[in-house]
Design a protein around this motif. Structure first.
Motif: not given
Length: 191
Positions: A68-97
């Motif tokens: 686990n790299k991070n936990f996100f709580m309300p209110f926050s922005f969530v997303g694979s920022l590096t992959a979005l910026i570089k337009k490449e595959s994400s190394r991370l999975t984002y899952e609703a706990l």
């Protein structure tokens, strides 16, 4: 006042017009516990504003072990920022706990608005600053705090975490084993 406006304004005061522009490119969604928002190996295209629930970001090893790299709580922005910026595959999975409510926004749409509206561009910069600050704080925790201190800080950050998230997720986030976490919890409870 609308809690979404309050959250956005916690980064930067934006006009009602700018907020409406952001709202117009957003879609309200509900994710059930266990839903994978973004998956490792896929190129993401969305960013999410989490308004309820808990989301985790994790890395899977070749053997299937999850970190686990991070936990996100309300209110926050969530997303694979590096992959979005570089337009490449994400190394991370984002899952609703837990069951979650989010506003989903196309990253390309946000970037287009940044080019058209200086307030959106400033807001984007403020969000990036906050992401960087949180990243640096997390790194400093690992080099300056022991596991008990990191756990206590996490409990302060996410009240009731022990009832919300399985112990093995908490242990992974702290880079310890569930047995070590159990010992830490027992020691804290005895004090």
């Amino acid at each position: 006042m609308n809690p979404n406006v309050i959250f956005i304004n916690s980064f930067l005061d934006v006009s009602e017009e700018t907020f409406e522009k952001l709202a117009s490119i957003s879609t309200f969604r509900k994710f059930e516990k266990g839903y994978q928002i973004d998956k490792s190996g896929e190129v993401p295209s969305k960013i999410y504003m989490l308004i309820s629930g808990i989301i985790r970001a994790y890395l899977s090893s070749e053997t299937g072990k999850e970190y686990n790299k991070n936990f996100f709580m309300p209110f926050s922005f969530v997303g694979s920022l590096t992959a979005l910026i570089k337009k490449e595959s994400s190394r991370l999975t984002y899952e609703a706990l837990t069951d979650c409510k989010v506003y989903e926004i196309g990253f390309k749409d946000v970037m287009q608005l940044c080019n058209e509206d200086i307030q959106v561009s400033r807001l984007y910069n403020k969000v990036l600053e906050k992401v960087f600050i949180r990243y640096e704080e997390r790194q400093l925790e690992f080099i300056s705090m022991d596991a008990t201190e990191r756990y206590l800080k996490l409990r302060k950050k996410i009240p009731g975490i022990d009832d919300l998230i399985p112990q093995y997720h908490i242990a992974s986030y702290l880079s310890i084993t569930p047995v070590q976490l159990s010992r830490i919890r027992k020691k804290i409870d005895n004090n």
